[in-house]
Design a protein around this motif. Structure first.
Motif, PDB file in Angstrom:
ATOM      1  N   VAL A 238       8.094   7.996   3.572  1.00 12.74           N
ATOM      2  CA  VAL A 238       6.829   7.515   3.009  1.00 12.74           C
ATOM      3  C   VAL A 238       6.706   7.941   1.552  1.00 12.74           C
ATOM      4  CG1 VAL A 238       4.318   7.660   3.169  1.00 12.74           C
ATOM      5  CG2 VAL A 238       5.691   7.487   5.253  1.00 12.74           C
ATOM      6  N   SER A 239       6.995   9.210   1.277  1.00 11.43           N
ATOM      7  CA  SER A 239       6.903   9.721  -0.100  1.00 11.43           C
ATOM      8  C   SER A 239       7.912   9.027  -1.010  1.00 11.43           C
ATOM      9  CB  SER A 239       7.147  11.234  -0.109  1.00 11.43           C
ATOM     10  OG  SER A 239       6.180  11.908   0.670  1.00 11.43           O
ATOM     11  N   LEU A 240       9.136   8.835  -0.517  1.00 10.85           N
ATOM     12  CA  LEU A 240      10.186   8.177  -1.296  1.00 10.85           C
ATOM     13  C   LEU A 240       9.781   6.754  -1.689  1.00 10.85           C
ATOM     14  CD1 LEU A 240      13.195   8.267  -2.313  1.00 10.85           C
ATOM     15  CD2 LEU A 240      13.795   7.239  -0.120  1.00 10.85           C
ATOM     16  N   CYS A 241       9.258   6.014  -0.720  1.00 10.54           N
ATOM     17  CA  CYS A 241       8.895   4.616  -0.981  1.00 10.54           C
ATOM     18  C   CYS A 241       7.666   4.504  -1.880  1.00 10.54           C
ATOM     19  CB  CYS A 241       8.659   3.890   0.340  1.00 10.54           C
ATOM     20  SG  CYS A 241      10.159   3.661   1.317  1.00 10.54           S
ATOM     21  N   ASN A 242       6.693   5.380  -1.697  1.00  7.57           N
ATOM     22  CA  ASN A 242       5.513   5.347  -2.564  1.00  7.57           C
ATOM     23  C   ASN A 242       5.882   5.673  -4.008  1.00  7.57           C
ATOM     24  OD1 ASN A 242       3.292   4.510  -1.008  1.00  7.57           O
ATOM     25  ND2 ASN A 242       3.142   6.514  -0.034  1.00  7.57           N
ATOM     26  N   ALA A 243       6.835   6.596  -4.188  1.00  2.00           N
ATOM     27  CA  ALA A 243       7.295   6.923  -5.541  1.00  2.00           C
ATOM     28  C   ALA A 243       7.971   5.717  -6.186  1.00  2.00           C
ATOM     29  CB  ALA A 243       8.258   8.110  -5.489  1.00  2.00           C
ATOM     30  N   ALA A 244       8.788   4.995  -5.404  1.00  2.00           N
ATOM     31  CA  ALA A 244       9.456   3.802  -5.929  1.00  2.00           C
ATOM     32  C   ALA A 244       8.445   2.718  -6.270  1.00  2.00           C
ATOM     33  CB  ALA A 244      10.465   3.278  -4.911  1.00  2.00           C
ATOM     34  N   ALA A 245       7.429   2.529  -5.415  1.00  2.00           N
ATOM     35  CA  ALA A 245       6.405   1.520  -5.668  1.00  2.00           C
ATOM     36  C   ALA A 245       5.614   1.845  -6.935  1.00  2.00           C
ATOM     37  CB  ALA A 245       5.474   1.413  -4.470  1.00  2.00           C
ATOM     38  N   ALA A 246       5.317   3.138  -7.142  1.00  2.00           N
ATOM     39  CA  ALA A 246       4.588   3.547  -8.341  1.00  2.00           C
ATOM     40  C   ALA A 246       5.439   3.351  -9.592  1.00  2.00           C
ATOM     41  CB  ALA A 246       4.160   5.001  -8.214  1.00  2.00           C
ATOM     42  N   ASN A 247       6.717   3.666  -9.481  1.00  2.00           N
ATOM     43  CA  ASN A 247       7.622   3.520 -10.617  1.00  2.00           C
ATOM     44  C   ASN A 247       7.758   2.068 -11.048  1.00  2.00           C
ATOM     45  OD1 ASN A 247       9.779   4.462 -12.484  1.00  2.00           O
ATOM     46  ND2 ASN A 247      11.122   3.310 -11.125  1.00  2.00           N
ATOM     47  N   LEU A 248       7.734   1.159 -10.081  1.00  2.00           N
ATOM     48  CA  LEU A 248       7.893  -0.261 -10.364  1.00  2.00           C
ATOM     49  C   LEU A 248       6.564  -0.961 -10.636  1.00  2.00           C
ATOM     50  CD1 LEU A 248      10.519  -1.055  -7.593  1.00  2.00           C
ATOM     51  CD2 LEU A 248      10.930  -1.111 -10.050  1.00  2.00           C
ATOM     52  N   GLU A 249       5.462  -0.197 -10.552  1.00  2.00           N
ATOM     53  CA  GLU A 249       4.123  -0.745 -10.752  1.00  2.00           C
ATOM     54  C   GLU A 249       3.907  -1.974  -9.869  1.00  2.00           C
ATOM     55  OE1 GLU A 249       3.489  -1.426 -14.913  1.00  2.00           O
ATOM     56  OE2 GLU A 249       3.366   0.713 -15.367  1.00  2.00           O
ATOM     57  N   GLN A 250       3.924  -1.728  -8.543  1.00  2.00           N
ATOM     58  CA  GLN A 250       3.763  -2.789  -7.568  1.00  2.00           C
ATOM     59  C   GLN A 250       2.361  -2.754  -6.969  1.00  2.00           C
ATOM     60  OE1 GLN A 250       6.338  -5.058  -6.698  1.00  2.00           O
ATOM     61  NE2 GLN A 250       7.323  -4.173  -8.475  1.00  2.00           N
ATOM     62  N   PRO A 251       1.405  -3.465  -7.522  1.00  2.00           N
ATOM     63  CA  PRO A 251       0.047  -3.470  -6.961  1.00  2.00           C
ATOM     64  C   PRO A 251       0.036  -4.109  -5.580  1.00  2.00           C
ATOM     65  CG  PRO A 251       0.269  -5.179  -8.622  1.00  2.00           C
ATOM     66  CD  PRO A 251       1.532  -4.367  -8.676  1.00  2.00           C
ATOM     67  N   GLY A 252      -0.766  -3.543  -4.693  1.00  2.00           N
ATOM     68  CA  GLY A 252      -0.878  -4.098  -3.352  1.00  2.00           C
ATOM     69  C   GLY A 252       0.184  -3.625  -2.398  1.00  2.00           C
ATOM     70  N   LEU A 253       1.047  -2.698  -2.811  1.00  2.67           N
ATOM     71  CA  LEU A 253       2.097  -2.168  -1.948  1.00  2.67           C
ATOM     72  C   LEU A 253       1.860  -0.683  -1.712  1.00  2.67           C
ATOM     73  CD1 LEU A 253       4.784  -2.489  -0.429  1.00  2.67           C
ATOM     74  CD2 LEU A 253       5.969  -2.037  -2.587  1.00  2.67           C
ATOM     75  N   LEU A 254       1.779  -0.285  -0.450  1.00  2.00           N
ATOM     76  CA  LEU A 254       1.501   1.102  -0.104  1.00  2.00           C
ATOM     77  C   LEU A 254       2.241   1.473   1.169  1.00  2.00           C
ATOM     78  CD1 LEU A 254      -0.211   3.701  -0.640  1.00  2.00           C
ATOM     79  CD2 LEU A 254      -1.936   2.710   0.884  1.00  2.00           C
ATOM     80  N   PHE A 255       2.765   2.694   1.205  1.00  2.00           N
ATOM     81  CA  PHE A 255       3.434   3.213   2.395  1.00  2.00           C
ATOM     82  C   PHE A 255       2.597   4.341   2.978  1.00  2.00           C
ATOM     83  CE2 PHE A 255       6.621   1.033   0.019  1.00  2.00           C
ATOM     84  CZ  PHE A 255       7.449   0.464   0.968  1.00  2.00           C
ATOM     85  N   GLN A 256       2.469   4.342   4.308  1.00  2.00           N
ATOM     86  CA  GLN A 256       1.615   5.306   4.990  1.00  2.00           C
ATOM     87  C   GLN A 256       2.333   5.924   6.175  1.00  2.00           C
ATOM     88  OE1 GLN A 256      -1.523   2.400   5.757  1.00  2.00           O
ATOM     89  NE2 GLN A 256      -2.871   3.434   4.309  1.00  2.00           N
TER      90      GLN A 256
END
Length: 408
Positions: A238-256
């Motif tokens: 979850v932490s790995l994917c959220n970091a990647a989503a933040a790095n790529l500035e992907q609005p509307g994408l969240l891992f829980q």
């Protein structure tokens, strides 16, 4: 109209033009050379709250070539036709002031121009491919759902910095492409509307390959307002994917962090659960049904519940005395009951072979798309009872869950 010389893919890295200028130059070239197919402007950040995207195509008005702009609002569409020179100026004025994403498709190239929140640009250029001309009735353009140039693929290690496929990821790349292809067909036949926000949940999202691909396809390829959630038991993933989503500035994408048995989202339009072990698949299907999801995609694994219950009918005992055959029969019976239960709940259901996941040789997928017309489930429920009686099956997890809900 002045024509900028065509830009070859190989020359892009050394051209003195910036990303935006390269994109506009290639747009002008495609129009001048009559290779233009379509243009999509998405990720709107302007002052009109209901405007979502603009689709542009080439038309002829009073014997003059024009770009026809379709402004897609939440409740209406507005069409404006502009001569080519004015159209290019209009597009230049919208990037990045109003739109942060531009997708150009021509007969020879595919370009994606992406702007960050601070208007830092990135240009991704697909490899030149020969597409069939739209006027050739006997030739059909091959549908391409995902390109290696997509930025999330590099961040997840599927491609290198030059957007070339990493050889060790070839199998994963094949799986991602097939997944998007299957999903695209399901979406086209579903009751989901483009003018409404779409909520998708991917259970057991793992490293997020398919979750990122789904989000990218919905928001960037189709320009839809999509909220995509990846739900995973392993907190490090979850932490790995959220970091990647933040790095790529992907609005509307969240891992829980969560489990399909306890996760309670407000809304699910698309429910995905690949490699859900044993009855976890039943809980996922149940969640999709009670959430009234329009699309349900499951790849079952570890069919343990039905096999101990099965009594081999006398005629089948010579075949089912072999453990491998009994296991295969149990899988077929389990997933057939699941598919019939989905049908009884108002879904059009298919069961077919998918590309197997990297951590299992299971390659079956159950795909269910919500029907728009009402059905009478009596005949389907009778078939379910018949199968259970034939094999001596006393209970099925999904059936029990649906009965508890009062849905059967």
């Amino acid at each position: 109209m002045s024509v900028t010389p065509a830009i070859s893919v190989d020359s892009l890295p050394v051209t003195p033009l910036d990303d935006r200028e390269q994109f506009l130059a290639q747009l002008e070239t495609s129009l001048a050379q009559n290779t233009f197919l379509k243009l999509v402007l998405s990720k709107y950040r302007g002052n009109e709250p209901e405007l979502q995207r603009i689709d542009a195509r080439l038309v002829t008005v009073r014997e003059q070539p024009c770009l026809s702009f379709v402004y897609n609002y939440k409740t209406r569409d507005i069409t404006k036709n502009l001569p080519l020179s004015e159209a290019i100026e209009c597009i230049a004025g919208l990037l990045p002031a109003a739109f942060k994403n531009a997708h150009l498709l021509s007969l020879t190239d595919e370009l994606q121009l992406v702007f960050s929140k601070r208007d830092k640009s990135q240009l991704f250029v697909g490899k030149s491919v020969q597409r069939d001309a739209p006027t050739a009735a006997h030739n059909r353009e091959k549908k391409r759902f995902l390109e290696l140039s997509r930025p999330f693929l590099a961040d997840l290690g599927v491609t290198n910095a030059k957007h070339e496929l990493v050889p060790a990821m070839a199998r994963k790349w094949k799986q991602i492409n097939k997944f998007i292809e299957v999903f695209a067909h399901a979406l086209s036949s579903s009751p989901l509307r483009e003018d409404q926000p779409i909520h998708a949940v991917d259970f057991g999202s793992g490293k997020g390959y398919l979750t990122f691909a789904l989000h990218d396809y919905l928001r960037n390829s189709l320009g839809l307002e999509a909220q995509v959630r990846g739900v995973e038991l392993r907190e490090d993933m979850v932490s790995l994917c959220n970091a990647a989503a933040a790095n790529l500035e992907q609005p509307g994408l969240l891992f829980q962090h969560g489990d399909v048995r306890t996760y309670a989202p407000e809304q699910i339009d698309i429910m995905i659960a690949l490699h859900a072990c044993d009855v976890a698949t039943d809980y996922a299907l149940h969640l999709g049904i009670r959430s009234n999801a329009s699309i349900i995609m499951c790849s079952p694994c570890c069919h343990k519940q039905i096999r101990p219950q099965m009594h081999s009918p006398a005629m089948l005992k010579p075949m089912l005395q072999y453990g491998v055959h009994l296991g295969q029969e149990a899988e077929m019976v389990t997933d057939s009951l699941r598919a019939l239960l989905l049908e009884a709940c108002g879904y059009s259901t298919r069961v077919f072979e998918f590309v197997s996941l990297e951590h299992t040789n299971k390659n079956k997928m159950i795909l269910a798309v919500k029907r728009t017309e009402a059905i009478n489930p009596a005949e389907l429920l009778a078939k379910i009872r018949g199968i259970k009686e034939f094999y001596g099956i006393s209970e099925h997890c999904l059936e029990n869950l649906l009965k508890t809900d009062g849905r059967l």
